[in-house]
Design an enzyme around this catalytic site. Structure first.
Site, PDB file in Angstrom:
ATOM      1  N   THR A 124      75.226  49.247  35.266  1.00 53.44           N
ATOM      2  CA  THR A 124      76.294  48.243  35.222  1.00 53.44           C
ATOM      3  C   THR A 124      77.086  48.309  33.911  1.00 53.44           C
ATOM      4  OG1 THR A 124      76.645  45.857  35.082  1.00 53.44           O
ATOM      5  CG2 THR A 124      74.503  46.622  34.374  1.00 53.44           C
ATOM      6  N   ASP A 125      78.315  47.816  33.932  1.00 51.27           N
ATOM      7  CA  ASP A 125      79.112  47.730  32.697  1.00 51.27           C
ATOM      8  C   ASP A 125      78.588  46.632  31.769  1.00 51.27           C
ATOM      9  OD1 ASP A 125      79.946  45.502  34.154  1.00 51.27           O
ATOM     10  OD2 ASP A 125      82.080  45.993  34.126  1.00 51.27           O
ATOM     11  N   GLU A 126      77.727  45.733  32.304  1.00 47.55           N
ATOM     12  CA  GLU A 126      77.252  44.610  31.472  1.00 47.55           C
ATOM     13  C   GLU A 126      76.404  45.074  30.296  1.00 47.55           C
ATOM     14  OE1 GLU A 126      75.891  41.088  33.378  1.00 47.55           O
ATOM     15  OE2 GLU A 126      77.318  41.291  35.015  1.00 47.55           O
ATOM     16  N   TYR A 178      69.379  39.829  32.442  1.00 42.95           N
ATOM     17  CA  TYR A 178      69.716  40.869  33.429  1.00 42.95           C
ATOM     18  C   TYR A 178      70.248  42.118  32.728  1.00 42.95           C
ATOM     19  CZ  TYR A 178      72.741  43.547  36.577  1.00 42.95           C
ATOM     20  OH  TYR A 178      73.366  44.576  37.243  1.00 42.95           O
ATOM     21  N   LYS A 209      68.749  45.939  32.406  1.00 45.80           N
ATOM     22  CA  LYS A 209      69.452  47.143  32.887  1.00 45.80           C
ATOM     23  C   LYS A 209      69.649  48.117  31.719  1.00 45.80           C
ATOM     24  CE  LYS A 209      70.940  48.002  36.457  1.00 45.80           C
ATOM     25  NZ  LYS A 209      70.369  48.617  37.681  1.00 45.80           N
ATOM     26  N   LYS A 239      76.953  35.460  44.578  1.00 47.28           N
ATOM     27  CA  LYS A 239      77.935  36.105  43.701  1.00 47.28           C
ATOM     28  C   LYS A 239      79.311  35.502  43.952  1.00 47.28           C
ATOM     29  CE  LYS A 239      74.679  38.927  42.332  1.00 47.28           C
ATOM     30  NZ  LYS A 239      74.367  40.247  42.814  1.00 47.28           N
ATOM     31  N   ASN A 243      88.561  34.754  36.577  1.00 45.70           N
ATOM     32  CA  ASN A 243      87.872  34.164  37.737  1.00 45.70           C
ATOM     33  C   ASN A 243      88.767  33.193  38.494  1.00 45.70           C
ATOM     34  OD1 ASN A 243      85.599  35.593  37.031  1.00 45.70           O
ATOM     35  ND2 ASN A 243      84.757  33.926  35.786  1.00 45.70           N
TER      36      ASN A 243
HETATM   37  P1  NAD Z   1      71.343  43.279  45.417  1.00 49.66           P
HETATM   38  O1  NAD Z   1      70.642  42.210  44.679  1.00 49.66           O
HETATM   39  O2  NAD Z   1      72.301  42.938  46.480  1.00 49.66           O
HETATM   40  O3  NAD Z   1      70.274  44.262  46.077  1.00 49.66           O
HETATM   41  C1  NAD Z   1      69.116  44.670  45.412  1.00 49.66           C
HETATM   42  C2  NAD Z   1      68.171  45.321  46.418  1.00 49.66           C
HETATM   43  O4  NAD Z   1      67.015  45.768  45.723  1.00 49.66           O
HETATM   44  C3  NAD Z   1      67.695  44.346  47.514  1.00 49.66           C
HETATM   45  O5  NAD Z   1      67.735  44.980  48.774  1.00 49.66           O
HETATM   46  C4  NAD Z   1      66.267  44.039  47.107  1.00 49.66           C
HETATM   47  O6  NAD Z   1      65.414  43.730  48.199  1.00 49.66           O
HETATM   48  C5  NAD Z   1      65.863  45.334  46.428  1.00 49.66           C
HETATM   49  N1  NAD Z   1      64.770  45.137  45.463  1.00 49.66           N
HETATM   50  C6  NAD Z   1      64.690  44.172  44.501  1.00 49.66           C
HETATM   51  N2  NAD Z   1      63.516  44.295  43.843  1.00 49.66           N
HETATM   52  C7  NAD Z   1      62.863  45.349  44.386  1.00 49.66           C
HETATM   53  C8  NAD Z   1      61.610  45.981  44.123  1.00 49.66           C
HETATM   54  N3  NAD Z   1      60.783  45.525  43.167  1.00 49.66           N
HETATM   55  N4  NAD Z   1      61.255  47.059  44.873  1.00 49.66           N
HETATM   56  C9  NAD Z   1      62.081  47.523  45.852  1.00 49.66           C
HETATM   57  N5  NAD Z   1      63.255  46.951  46.150  1.00 49.66           N
HETATM   58  C10 NAD Z   1      63.656  45.884  45.422  1.00 49.66           C
HETATM   59  O7  NAD Z   1      72.034  44.185  44.296  1.00 49.66           O
HETATM   60  P2  NAD Z   1      73.422  44.964  44.345  1.00 49.66           P
HETATM   61  O8  NAD Z   1      74.493  44.045  43.939  1.00 49.66           O
HETATM   62  O9  NAD Z   1      73.500  45.728  45.605  1.00 49.66           O
HETATM   63  O10 NAD Z   1      73.176  45.967  43.123  1.00 49.66           O
HETATM   64  C11 NAD Z   1      72.534  47.226  43.335  1.00 49.66           C
HETATM   65  C12 NAD Z   1      72.443  47.962  42.002  1.00 49.66           C
HETATM   66  O11 NAD Z   1      73.740  48.161  41.470  1.00 49.66           O
HETATM   67  C13 NAD Z   1      71.654  47.221  40.928  1.00 49.66           C
HETATM   68  O12 NAD Z   1      70.907  48.161  40.214  1.00 49.66           O
HETATM   69  C14 NAD Z   1      72.735  46.593  40.054  1.00 49.66           C
HETATM   70  O13 NAD Z   1      72.269  46.454  38.732  1.00 49.66           O
HETATM   71  C15 NAD Z   1      73.825  47.633  40.150  1.00 49.66           C
HETATM   72  N6  NAD Z   1      75.209  47.144  39.979  1.00 49.66           N
HETATM   73  C16 NAD Z   1      75.668  46.081  40.711  1.00 49.66           C
HETATM   74  C17 NAD Z   1      77.008  45.673  40.601  1.00 49.66           C
HETATM   75  C18 NAD Z   1      77.565  44.526  41.401  1.00 49.66           C
HETATM   76  O14 NAD Z   1      78.718  44.148  41.175  1.00 49.66           O
HETATM   77  N7  NAD Z   1      76.840  43.978  42.356  1.00 49.66           N
HETATM   78  C19 NAD Z   1      77.860  46.368  39.712  1.00 49.66           C
HETATM   79  C20 NAD Z   1      77.342  47.430  38.971  1.00 49.66           C
HETATM   80  C21 NAD Z   1      76.024  47.827  39.129  1.00 49.66           C
HETATM   81  O1  DAU Z   2      79.804  43.762  35.987  1.00 48.86           O
HETATM   82  C1  DAU Z   2      78.857  44.205  36.925  1.00 48.86           C
HETATM   83  C2  DAU Z   2      77.951  43.062  37.312  1.00 48.86           C
HETATM   84  O2  DAU Z   2      78.709  42.199  38.142  1.00 48.86           O
HETATM   85  C3  DAU Z   2      76.685  43.522  38.016  1.00 48.86           C
HETATM   86  O3  DAU Z   2      75.920  44.299  37.142  1.00 48.86           O
HETATM   87  C4  DAU Z   2      75.879  42.321  38.509  1.00 48.86           C
HETATM   88  O4  DAU Z   2      74.775  42.761  39.266  1.00 48.86           O
HETATM   89  C5  DAU Z   2      76.767  41.457  39.383  1.00 48.86           C
HETATM   90  O5  DAU Z   2      76.068  40.307  39.797  1.00 48.86           O
HETATM   91  C6  DAU Z   2      78.037  41.067  38.638  1.00 48.86           C
HETATM   92  O6  DAU Z   2      77.737  40.162  37.541  1.00 48.86           O
HETATM   93  P1  DAU Z   2      78.686  38.906  37.186  1.00 48.86           P
HETATM   94  O7  DAU Z   2      77.868  37.931  36.461  1.00 48.86           O
HETATM   95  O8  DAU Z   2      79.952  39.363  36.583  1.00 48.86           O
HETATM   96  O9  DAU Z   2      79.020  38.419  38.705  1.00 48.86           O
HETATM   97  P2  DAU Z   2      79.043  36.963  39.381  1.00 48.86           P
HETATM   98  O10 DAU Z   2      79.627  37.168  40.746  1.00 48.86           O
HETATM   99  O11 DAU Z   2      77.754  36.255  39.255  1.00 48.86           O
HETATM  100  O12 DAU Z   2      80.122  36.196  38.494  1.00 48.86           O
HETATM  101  C7  DAU Z   2      81.436  36.674  38.332  1.00 48.86           C
HETATM  102  C8  DAU Z   2      82.158  35.740  37.376  1.00 48.86           C
HETATM  103  O13 DAU Z   2      82.373  34.492  38.049  1.00 48.86           O
HETATM  104  C9  DAU Z   2      81.394  35.417  36.117  1.00 48.86           C
HETATM  105  O14 DAU Z   2      82.295  35.270  35.037  1.00 48.86           O
HETATM  106  C10 DAU Z   2      80.742  34.065  36.402  1.00 48.86           C
HETATM  107  C11 DAU Z   2      81.745  33.398  37.330  1.00 48.86           C
HETATM  108  N1  DAU Z   2      81.179  32.473  38.345  1.00 48.86           N
HETATM  109  C12 DAU Z   2      80.179  32.921  39.144  1.00 48.86           C
HETATM  110  C13 DAU Z   2      79.643  32.091  40.113  1.00 48.86           C
HETATM  111  C14 DAU Z   2      78.491  32.573  40.983  1.00 48.86           C
HETATM  112  C15 DAU Z   2      81.733  31.195  38.501  1.00 48.86           C
HETATM  113  O15 DAU Z   2      82.679  30.813  37.798  1.00 48.86           O
HETATM  114  N2  DAU Z   2      81.201  30.376  39.480  1.00 48.86           N
HETATM  115  C16 DAU Z   2      80.156  30.773  40.271  1.00 48.86           C
HETATM  116  O16 DAU Z   2      79.691  29.955  41.119  1.00 48.86           O
END
Ligand code: NAD
Ligand code: DAU
Length: 360
Positions: A136-138, A162, A166, A201, A261
């Site tokens: 992730t970029d975080e 988190y 990562k 999310k 947001n």
């Molecule tokens: P998600 O939470 O939707 O899915 C995570 C999956 O991993 C689920 O299916 C869960 O059951 C599985 N999992 C969790 N713990 C586990 C374990 N101990 N063993 C096996 N499986 C397990 O997550 P996502 O949003 O699809 O993110 C996937 C990956 O991409 C993560 O590594 C996250 O850090 C990365 N990522 C996410 C975003 C985003 O915007 N969502 C952006 C950049 C990177």
């Molecule tokens: O940048 C990549 C990351 O993006 C991934 O690594 C994470 O797995 C993914 O969850 C996401 O993280 P964020 O914290 O950026 O996403 P989230 O959707 O939780 O929140 C997006 C923005 O919106 C953040 O600034 C918090 C805000 N927010 C979120 C929620 C859930 C609100 O204002 N209200 C809300 O109810």
């Protein structure tokens, strides 16, 4: 036939990636999906591929070394694409330990099992084996509103449990590359959106709440910036890095699509009104009056913005889906999958929501 071991394939990005890969390669590849099915894992996301003869689901925890070793010993794995993680920042603030366990220990187990299976006695590796760690970029921390970007060379500065977990997992992958010449890549991607995203999310939460006429919680002043990428573009980037990237390298993936947001929320409201039929009763309650400012997230990162220059120059990847088009596709998908939303928001999710938003 090349065999992929995908971890976390029942989650949001993992399931979109599996669909993308079958659309692209059809019967030319085999995919084994290993997922523990936590609250975020949902096999409904994969029902269209479940019967394919070149797809196998294994319910296992990535921290379970015995289970993962068994998968490697019973299958000739060519590619690992490692998505499995705890992924929600707010949950990490409430309950950090499971993030360390899954994201750090789980990645260590995956790396170790792949190395044990692929390494030859002279320290080299079986031909054409590759491991891709999805990150992730975080990990780069937070930017000011000053037009700067995250590059692959930006020092790590994670703030939440988190992103710290990562960052630790990325460091382990880098250590394997440096110490064992392990054939791996890391991708650091910005915020994804699209079908199958769990409604904890921002984007799916806002779509779901607006359709139900529930309040739209905005943390802090609503001016935090995220760089949004349609999930298929991420899936494509992962595949391109794995096939065309230089081994050992990190690639940033992002769409140059920075938005506050509050802007995201108003775009969603406008798009819902544009897309809902004139006689749909839900139009009556969809309005900006639903927007509710709530307590800010602890340690809330201000701005993320990826510079995807390296992946573009070396590999030719570019985002294809503009936000306006991507958000319409996402909303259309949620209209067509009301049952999916009902199923994932029932049960445990209700308790999470009440606790997180104090019943608002
Ligand atoms: P998600 O939470 O939707 O899915 C995570 C999956 O991993 C689920 O299916 C869960 O059951 C599985 N999992 C969790 N713990 C586990 C374990 N101990 N063993 C096996 N499986 C397990 O997550 P996502 O949003 O699809 O993110 C996937 C990956 O991409 C993560 O590594 C996250 O850090 C990365 N990522 C996410 C975003 C985003 O915007 N969502 C952006 C950049 C990177
Ligand atoms: O940048 C990549 C990351 O993006 C991934 O690594 C994470 O797995 C993914 O969850 C996401 O993280 P964020 O914290 O950026 O996403 P989230 O959707 O939780 O929140 C997006 C923005 O919106 C953040 O600034 C918090 C805000 N927010 C979120 C929620 C859930 C609100 O204002 N209200 C809300 O109810």
């Amino acid at each position: 036939m090349r065999t992929y071991l995908v971890t976390g394939g029942a989650g949001f990005i993992g399931s979109n990636y599996i669909h993308y890969m079958f659309r692209k390669y059809g019967d030319e590849i085999r995919i084994i999906n290993v997922d523990a099915l936590t609250y975020a894992g949902n096999l409904e996301n994969l029902k269209e591929v479940a019967e394919r003869s070149n797809y196998t689901f294994i319910k296992a925890d990535i921290t379970d070394k015995e289970a993962i070793t068994k998968i490697f010993s019973e299958n000739e794995i060519d590619r690992v694409v490692h998505f499995a993680a705890e992924s929600h920042v707010d949950r990490s603030i409430k309950n950090p330990e499971v993030f360390v366990k899954t994201n750090v220990l789980g990645t260590a187990v995956m790396l170790n099992c792949a190395r044990e299976s692929w390494e030859l006695p002279d320290g080299s590796y079986k031909e054409d084996k590759k491991f891709l760690h999805v990150s992730t970029d975080e990990v780069y921390g937070s930017l000011e509103d000053d037009g700067t970007y995250f590059y692959e060379t930006t020092p790590y500065a994670p703030h939440s449990p988190y992103s710290a977990s990562k960052a630790s997992s990325d460091m382990l992958v880098k250590a394997y590359i440096d110490t064992y010449h392990f054939p791996a890549n890391i991708t650091n991607c910005s915020n994804n959106y699209g079908p199958y995203q769990f409604p904890e999310k921002l984007i799916p939460l806002i779509i779901n709440n607006a359709l139900l006429g529930k309040k739209l919680p905005v943390y802090g002043d609503g001016k935090n910036v995220r760089d949004w990428l349609y999930v298929d573009d991420h899936a494509k980037g992962i595949d391109m890095v794995q096939e065309m990237g230089r081994l050992g390298e990190t690639y940033n993936i992002g769409g140059h699509n920075e938005k506050q947001n509050i802007e995201i929320i108003t775009i969603i409201l406008d798009t819902l009104l544009e897309m809902l039929p004139e006689d749909d009763a839900r139009r009556a309650h969809i309005s900006r009056d639903l927007i509710t400012y709530v307590e800010d997230r602890k340690g809330h990162d201000r701005r993320y913005a990826i510079a995807p220059d390296k992946i573009k120059a070396e590999i030719g990847w570019e985002p294809e889906t503009m936000f306006k088009e991507g958000i319409k596709k996402t909303i259309a998908w949620f209209f067509e999958h009301e049952e999916w939303m009902k199923n994932v928001t029932s049960g445990d999710y209700q308790n999470y929501y009440k606790e997180m938003y104090h019943g608002k």
